[in-house]
Design a protein around this motif. Structure first.
Motif, PDB file in Angstrom:
ATOM      1  N   LEU A   1      27.366  51.156  39.654  1.00 11.43           N
ATOM      2  CA  LEU A   1      27.218  51.073  38.191  1.00 11.43           C
ATOM      3  C   LEU A   1      27.897  49.815  37.641  1.00 11.43           C
ATOM      4  O   LEU A   1      27.360  49.142  36.761  1.00 11.43           O
ATOM      5  N   LEU A   2      29.063  49.482  38.180  1.00  8.95           N
ATOM      6  CA  LEU A   2      29.770  48.274  37.757  1.00  8.95           C
ATOM      7  C   LEU A   2      28.975  47.027  38.126  1.00  8.95           C
ATOM      8  O   LEU A   2      28.867  46.083  37.338  1.00  8.95           O
ATOM      9  N   LEU A   3      28.393  47.028  39.301  1.00  9.73           N
ATOM     10  CA  LEU A   3      27.582  45.888  39.741  1.00  9.73           C
ATOM     11  C   LEU A   3      26.355  45.712  38.849  1.00  9.73           C
ATOM     12  O   LEU A   3      26.025  44.596  38.430  1.00  9.73           O
ATOM     13  N   VAL A   4      25.685  46.801  38.513  1.00 12.57           N
ATOM     14  CA  VAL A   4      24.510  46.730  37.640  1.00 12.57           C
ATOM     15  C   VAL A   4      24.915  46.290  36.233  1.00 12.57           C
ATOM     16  O   VAL A   4      24.226  45.477  35.605  1.00 12.57           O
ATOM     17  N   THR A   5      26.043  46.775  35.738  1.00 14.19           N
ATOM     18  CA  THR A   5      26.515  46.386  34.411  1.00 14.19           C
ATOM     19  C   THR A   5      26.847  44.898  34.359  1.00 14.19           C
ATOM     20  O   THR A   5      26.494  44.206  33.400  1.00 14.19           O
ATOM     21  N   CYS A   6      27.501  44.389  35.383  1.00 10.57           N
ATOM     22  CA  CYS A   6      27.822  42.954  35.424  1.00 10.57           C
ATOM     23  C   CYS A   6      26.560  42.113  35.511  1.00 10.57           C
ATOM     24  O   CYS A   6      26.463  41.060  34.871  1.00 10.57           O
ATOM     25  N   ALA A   7      25.586  42.557  36.292  1.00  7.62           N
ATOM     26  CA  ALA A   7      24.324  41.815  36.390  1.00  7.62           C
ATOM     27  C   ALA A   7      23.588  41.829  35.053  1.00  7.62           C
ATOM     28  O   ALA A   7      23.046  40.801  34.621  1.00  7.62           O
ATOM     29  N   ALA A   8      23.589  42.965  34.382  1.00 10.47           N
ATOM     30  CA  ALA A   8      22.927  43.042  33.074  1.00 10.47           C
ATOM     31  C   ALA A   8      23.644  42.184  32.035  1.00 10.47           C
ATOM     32  O   ALA A   8      23.006  41.517  31.219  1.00 10.47           O
ATOM     33  N   SER A   9      24.957  42.164  32.088  1.00 14.33           N
ATOM     34  CA  SER A   9      25.721  41.337  31.155  1.00 14.33           C
ATOM     35  C   SER A   9      25.477  39.854  31.408  1.00 14.33           C
ATOM     36  O   SER A   9      25.346  39.073  30.469  1.00 14.33           O
ATOM     37  N   ALA A  10      25.389  39.463  32.665  1.00 12.52           N
ATOM     38  CA  ALA A  10      25.124  38.061  32.986  1.00 12.52           C
ATOM     39  C   ALA A  10      23.696  37.680  32.610  1.00 12.52           C
ATOM     40  O   ALA A  10      23.453  36.565  32.143  1.00 12.52           O
ATOM     41  N   ALA A  11      22.759  38.594  32.785  1.00 14.76           N
ATOM     42  CA  ALA A  11      21.357  38.290  32.476  1.00 14.76           C
ATOM     43  C   ALA A  11      21.125  38.185  30.973  1.00 14.76           C
ATOM     44  O   ALA A  11      20.390  37.312  30.516  1.00 14.76           O
ATOM     45  N   THR A  12      21.752  39.054  30.209  1.00 18.43           N
ATOM     46  CA  THR A  12      21.545  39.037  28.758  1.00 18.43           C
ATOM     47  C   THR A  12      22.542  38.155  28.026  1.00 18.43           C
ATOM     48  O   THR A  12      22.395  37.929  26.829  1.00 18.43           O
ATOM     49  N   LYS A  13      23.572  37.684  28.735  1.00 19.23           N
ATOM     50  CA  LYS A  13      24.640  36.852  28.148  1.00 19.23           C
ATOM     51  C   LYS A  13      25.351  37.562  27.008  1.00 19.23           C
ATOM     52  O   LYS A  13      25.794  36.953  26.063  1.00 19.23           O
ATOM     53  N   ARG A  14      25.421  38.875  27.122  1.00 18.50           N
ATOM     54  CA  ARG A  14      26.142  39.674  26.135  1.00 18.50           C
ATOM     55  C   ARG A  14      27.257  40.414  26.864  1.00 18.50           C
ATOM     56  O   ARG A  14      27.043  40.949  27.954  1.00 18.50           O
ATOM     57  N   PRO A  15      28.419  40.458  26.274  1.00 15.12           N
ATOM     58  CA  PRO A  15      29.527  41.143  26.952  1.00 15.12           C
ATOM     59  C   PRO A  15      29.406  42.653  26.838  1.00 15.12           C
ATOM     60  O   PRO A  15      29.149  43.186  25.768  1.00 15.12           O
ATOM     61  N   PHE A  16      29.554  43.314  27.957  1.00 12.77           N
ATOM     62  CA  PHE A  16      29.616  44.768  27.973  1.00 12.77           C
ATOM     63  C   PHE A  16      31.049  45.159  28.338  1.00 12.77           C
ATOM     64  O   PHE A  16      31.288  45.868  29.311  1.00 12.77           O
ATOM     65  N   THR A  17      31.992  44.672  27.555  1.00 13.66           N
ATOM     66  CA  THR A  17      33.396  44.783  27.904  1.00 13.66           C
ATOM     67  C   THR A  17      33.849  46.229  28.008  1.00 13.66           C
ATOM     68  O   THR A  17      34.539  46.587  28.958  1.00 13.66           O
ATOM     69  N   ALA A  18      33.482  47.050  27.070  1.00 15.02           N
ATOM     70  CA  ALA A  18      33.939  48.447  27.088  1.00 15.02           C
ATOM     71  C   ALA A  18      33.433  49.176  28.332  1.00 15.02           C
ATOM     72  O   ALA A  18      34.177  49.939  28.959  1.00 15.02           O
ATOM     73  N   VAL A  19      32.197  48.922  28.703  1.00 14.17           N
ATOM     74  CA  VAL A  19      31.629  49.588  29.886  1.00 14.17           C
ATOM     75  C   VAL A  19      32.307  49.092  31.158  1.00 14.17           C
ATOM     76  O   VAL A  19      32.671  49.887  32.030  1.00 14.17           O
ATOM     77  N   VAL A  20      32.496  47.777  31.261  1.00 19.79           N
ATOM     78  CA  VAL A  20      33.133  47.214  32.453  1.00 19.79           C
ATOM     79  C   VAL A  20      34.567  47.700  32.575  1.00 19.79           C
ATOM     80  O   VAL A  20      35.013  48.078  33.664  1.00 19.79           O
ATOM     81  N   VAL A  21      35.305  47.712  31.474  1.00 25.50           N
ATOM     82  CA  VAL A  21      36.687  48.193  31.516  1.00 25.50           C
ATOM     83  C   VAL A  21      36.723  49.677  31.867  1.00 25.50           C
ATOM     84  O   VAL A  21      37.541  50.110  32.687  1.00 25.50           O
ATOM     85  N   GLY A  22      35.835  50.468  31.289  1.00 26.53           N
ATOM     86  CA  GLY A  22      35.808  51.900  31.598  1.00 26.53           C
ATOM     87  C   GLY A  22      35.515  52.181  33.062  1.00 26.53           C
ATOM     88  O   GLY A  22      36.194  52.988  33.698  1.00 26.53           O
ATOM     89  N   LEU A  23      34.514  51.503  33.609  1.00 26.50           N
ATOM     90  CA  LEU A  23      34.187  51.700  35.030  1.00 26.50           C
ATOM     91  C   LEU A  23      35.309  51.199  35.932  1.00 26.50           C
ATOM     92  O   LEU A  23      35.617  51.818  36.960  1.00 26.50           O
ATOM     93  N   SER A  24      35.926  50.092  35.562  1.00 26.54           N
ATOM     94  CA  SER A  24      37.003  49.530  36.380  1.00 26.54           C
ATOM     95  C   SER A  24      38.233  50.432  36.378  1.00 26.54           C
ATOM     96  O   SER A  24      38.859  50.638  37.424  1.00 26.54           O
ATOM     97  N   VAL A  25      38.576  50.962  35.218  1.00 24.52           N
ATOM     98  CA  VAL A  25      39.714  51.887  35.148  1.00 24.52           C
ATOM     99  C   VAL A  25      39.407  53.158  35.934  1.00 24.52           C
ATOM    100  O   VAL A  25      40.272  53.689  36.637  1.00 24.52           O
ATOM    101  N   ALA A  26      38.183  53.636  35.844  1.00 20.19           N
ATOM    102  CA  ALA A  26      37.802  54.828  36.620  1.00 20.19           C
ATOM    103  C   ALA A  26      37.920  54.555  38.121  1.00 20.19           C
ATOM    104  O   ALA A  26      38.394  55.414  38.872  1.00 20.19           O
ATOM    105  N   LEU A  27      37.497  53.362  38.553  1.00 17.26           N
ATOM    106  CA  LEU A  27      37.648  53.007  39.968  1.00 17.26           C
ATOM    107  C   LEU A  27      39.116  52.944  40.370  1.00 17.26           C
ATOM    108  O   LEU A  27      39.495  53.406  41.459  1.00 17.26           O
ATOM    109  N   ALA A  28      39.936  52.351  39.512  1.00 24.11           N
ATOM    110  CA  ALA A  28      41.352  52.201  39.839  1.00 24.11           C
ATOM    111  C   ALA A  28      42.058  53.550  39.928  1.00 24.11           C
ATOM    112  O   ALA A  28      42.936  53.745  40.772  1.00 24.11           O
ATOM    113  N   LEU A  29      41.685  54.488  39.079  1.00 22.39           N
ATOM    114  CA  LEU A  29      42.362  55.788  39.050  1.00 22.39           C
ATOM    115  C   LEU A  29      41.751  56.822  39.994  1.00 22.39           C
ATOM    116  O   LEU A  29      42.339  57.884  40.187  1.00 22.39           O
ATOM    117  N   LEU A  30      40.609  56.512  40.578  1.00 24.90           N
ATOM    118  CA  LEU A  30      39.896  57.506  41.392  1.00 24.90           C
ATOM    119  C   LEU A  30      40.689  57.954  42.613  1.00 24.90           C
ATOM    120  O   LEU A  30      40.609  59.119  43.013  1.00 24.90           O
TER     121      LEU A  30
END
Length: 187
Positions: free
Chosen positions: A107-136
Protein backbone atom coordinates in the motif's frame (compact mmCIF):
# COMPACT_ATOMS: atom_id res chain seq x y z
CA UNK A 1 20.24 58.15 -17.69
CA UNK A 2 20.15 60.92 -20.21
CA UNK A 3 23.66 62.41 -20.34
CA UNK A 4 22.39 65.86 -21.21
CA UNK A 5 19.87 66.26 -18.40
CA UNK A 6 20.81 63.55 -15.85
CA UNK A 7 17.34 61.99 -15.96
CA UNK A 8 16.43 58.34 -16.64
CA UNK A 9 15.66 57.58 -20.26
CA UNK A 10 12.17 56.32 -20.82
CA UNK A 11 9.89 55.72 -23.73
CA UNK A 12 10.91 55.16 -27.35
CA UNK A 13 14.65 55.72 -26.85
CA UNK A 14 14.77 52.97 -24.29
CA UNK A 15 12.80 50.50 -26.40
CA UNK A 16 14.75 51.29 -29.55
CA UNK A 17 18.02 50.47 -27.85
CA UNK A 18 19.54 53.94 -28.25
CA UNK A 19 20.91 53.98 -24.75
CA UNK A 20 24.57 54.47 -23.86
CA UNK A 21 26.41 51.14 -23.51
CA UNK A 22 27.76 51.97 -20.07
CA UNK A 23 24.45 52.65 -18.36
CA UNK A 24 23.70 50.45 -15.36
CA UNK A 25 20.77 48.11 -15.76
CA UNK A 26 17.74 48.55 -13.61
CA UNK A 27 17.00 46.00 -10.92
CA UNK A 28 13.75 44.97 -12.60
CA UNK A 29 15.60 44.27 -15.87
CA UNK A 30 18.15 42.09 -14.11
CA UNK A 31 15.34 40.21 -12.36
CA UNK A 32 13.46 39.72 -15.62
CA UNK A 33 16.55 38.39 -17.41
CA UNK A 34 17.47 35.96 -14.68
CA UNK A 35 13.90 34.74 -14.20
CA UNK A 36 14.07 35.70 -10.54
CA UNK A 37 11.22 38.16 -10.51
CA UNK A 38 8.14 37.57 -8.46
CA UNK A 39 6.90 34.84 -10.76
CA UNK A 40 10.39 33.38 -11.09
CA UNK A 41 10.65 32.84 -7.34
CA UNK A 42 7.25 31.15 -7.30
CA UNK A 43 8.35 28.84 -10.11
CA UNK A 44 11.60 28.04 -8.31
CA UNK A 45 9.70 27.26 -5.13
CA UNK A 46 7.32 24.98 -7.02
CA UNK A 47 10.21 23.20 -8.73
CA UNK A 48 12.01 22.73 -5.43
CA UNK A 49 8.83 21.46 -3.77
CA UNK A 50 8.29 19.02 -6.65
CA UNK A 51 11.87 17.77 -6.36
CA UNK A 52 11.54 17.42 -2.61
CA UNK A 53 8.27 15.53 -3.05
CA UNK A 54 9.93 13.17 -5.53
CA UNK A 55 12.86 12.53 -3.17
CA UNK A 56 10.45 11.87 -0.30
CA UNK A 57 8.44 9.46 -2.44
CA UNK A 58 11.59 7.63 -3.53
CA UNK A 59 12.77 7.28 0.09
CA UNK A 60 9.38 6.00 1.27
CA UNK A 61 9.11 3.62 -1.71
CA UNK A 62 12.62 2.31 -1.01
CA UNK A 63 11.61 1.68 2.60
CA UNK A 64 8.55 -0.23 1.38
CA UNK A 65 10.73 -2.36 -0.91
CA UNK A 66 13.13 -3.01 2.00
CA UNK A 67 10.22 -4.15 4.17
CA UNK A 68 9.08 -6.54 1.44
CA UNK A 69 12.62 -7.85 1.11
CA UNK A 70 12.93 -8.29 4.85
CA UNK A 71 9.61 -10.10 5.16
CA UNK A 72 10.18 -12.45 2.22
CA UNK A 73 13.97 -12.77 1.77
CA UNK A 74 16.58 -11.85 4.38
CA UNK A 75 14.63 -11.61 7.66
CA UNK A 76 11.40 -13.60 7.32
CA UNK A 77 9.27 -14.06 10.42
CA UNK A 78 8.92 -17.41 12.12
CA UNK A 79 7.08 -20.01 10.07
CA UNK A 80 6.61 -22.50 12.89
CA UNK A 81 3.36 -23.76 14.28
CA UNK A 82 2.14 -23.54 17.82
CA UNK A 83 0.43 -26.51 19.46
CA UNK A 84 -2.58 -25.61 21.50
CA UNK A 85 -3.76 -27.48 24.63
CA UNK A 86 -6.40 -29.33 22.59
CA UNK A 87 -3.77 -30.56 20.10
CA UNK A 88 -4.54 -28.19 17.22
CA UNK A 89 -1.66 -26.52 15.42
CA UNK A 90 -1.90 -22.79 14.63
CA UNK A 91 0.63 -20.40 13.12
CA UNK A 92 2.47 -18.05 15.45
CA UNK A 93 1.40 -14.44 15.51
CA UNK A 94 4.58 -13.28 13.77
CA UNK A 95 3.32 -15.01 10.60
CA UNK A 96 0.36 -12.63 10.64
CA UNK A 97 2.71 -9.72 11.38
CA UNK A 98 4.67 -10.62 8.23
CA UNK A 99 1.49 -10.75 6.14
CA UNK A 100 0.25 -7.44 7.50
CA UNK A 101 3.68 -5.85 6.94
CA UNK A 102 3.73 -7.04 3.33
CA UNK A 103 0.26 -5.61 2.75
CA UNK A 104 1.15 -2.25 4.35
CA UNK A 105 4.39 -2.09 2.35
CA UNK A 106 2.52 -2.72 -0.90
CA UNK A 107 0.00 0.00 0.00
CA UNK A 108 2.87 2.38 0.79
CA UNK A 109 4.54 1.57 -2.52
CA UNK A 110 1.32 2.20 -4.46
CA UNK A 111 0.71 5.45 -2.56
CA UNK A 112 4.22 6.72 -3.31
CA UNK A 113 3.85 5.81 -6.99
CA UNK A 114 0.49 7.58 -7.17
CA UNK A 115 1.91 10.65 -5.44
CA UNK A 116 4.86 10.76 -7.83
CA UNK A 117 2.61 10.28 -10.86
CA UNK A 118 0.11 12.97 -9.89
CA UNK A 119 2.73 15.28 -8.30
CA UNK A 120 0.42 15.74 -5.35
CA UNK A 121 1.52 14.99 -1.81
CA UNK A 122 -0.32 12.24 0.00
CA UNK A 123 1.45 13.07 3.24
CA UNK A 124 -1.22 11.91 5.67
CA UNK A 125 -1.53 8.52 3.96
CA UNK A 126 2.23 7.99 3.73
CA UNK A 127 2.75 8.98 7.37
CA UNK A 128 -0.12 6.76 8.50
CA UNK A 129 1.15 3.71 6.62
CA UNK A 130 4.73 4.34 7.76
CA UNK A 131 3.75 4.66 11.41
CA UNK A 132 1.67 1.49 11.12
CA UNK A 133 4.70 -0.32 9.67
CA UNK A 134 6.95 0.99 12.43
CA UNK A 135 4.58 -0.06 15.21
CA UNK A 136 3.54 -3.41 13.72
CA UNK A 137 6.39 -5.35 15.31
CA UNK A 138 5.70 -4.03 18.80
CA UNK A 139 3.15 -5.57 21.12
CA UNK A 140 0.43 -3.01 21.60
CA UNK A 141 -3.36 -3.33 21.81
CA UNK A 142 -3.62 -2.06 18.21
CA UNK A 143 -0.89 -4.20 16.61
CA UNK A 144 -0.06 -7.85 16.25
CA UNK A 145 3.53 -7.96 17.49
CA UNK A 146 6.12 -10.72 17.23
CA UNK A 147 7.23 -13.63 19.40
CA UNK A 148 8.53 -12.75 22.85
CA UNK A 149 11.47 -15.15 22.65
CA UNK A 150 14.75 -13.35 22.00
CA UNK A 151 16.22 -16.12 19.83
CA UNK A 152 13.38 -16.22 17.29
CA UNK A 153 13.84 -15.03 13.71
CA UNK A 154 10.97 -12.59 13.91
CA UNK A 155 13.04 -10.27 16.11
CA UNK A 156 15.06 -9.28 13.03
CA UNK A 157 11.83 -8.71 11.12
CA UNK A 158 10.59 -6.37 13.86
CA UNK A 159 13.84 -4.37 13.68
CA UNK A 160 13.51 -3.98 9.89
CA UNK A 161 9.88 -2.92 10.24
CA UNK A 162 10.65 -0.32 12.90
CA UNK A 163 13.68 1.08 11.04
CA UNK A 164 12.03 1.31 7.62
CA UNK A 165 8.77 2.66 9.02
CA UNK A 166 10.67 5.27 11.04
CA UNK A 167 12.77 6.42 8.08
CA UNK A 168 9.70 6.63 5.88
CA UNK A 169 7.81 8.63 8.51
CA UNK A 170 10.66 11.09 8.98
CA UNK A 171 11.00 11.46 5.21
CA UNK A 172 7.30 12.17 4.70
CA UNK A 173 7.22 14.69 7.55
CA UNK A 174 10.36 16.40 6.24
CA UNK A 175 8.72 16.78 2.83
CA UNK A 176 5.62 18.17 4.48
CA UNK A 177 7.38 20.75 6.64
CA UNK A 178 10.14 21.73 4.20
CA UNK A 179 8.11 21.61 1.01
CA UNK A 180 5.72 24.43 1.85
CA UNK A 181 2.68 22.25 1.20
CA UNK A 182 0.86 23.37 4.31
CA UNK A 183 -2.14 25.54 3.83
CA UNK A 184 -1.41 28.98 5.13
CA UNK A 185 -4.16 31.04 6.67
CA UNK A 186 -3.69 34.76 6.40
CA UNK A 187 -4.83 36.84 9.39
Amino acid sequence: TDARQGRPVAGPARRAGRLPASRPRARCERAAESGKGRKGNDMDQRRNAARLLLVGNVVSAACAVLVLGAVFVWAPPCQGLLELANGNLVPMRCVYTGKAAALLALLLLVTCAASAATKRPFTAVVVGLSVALALLGFETPATIGVCKSAGMACGATAVWLAACGGVSTVSALAVFFAGGQRKRVRP
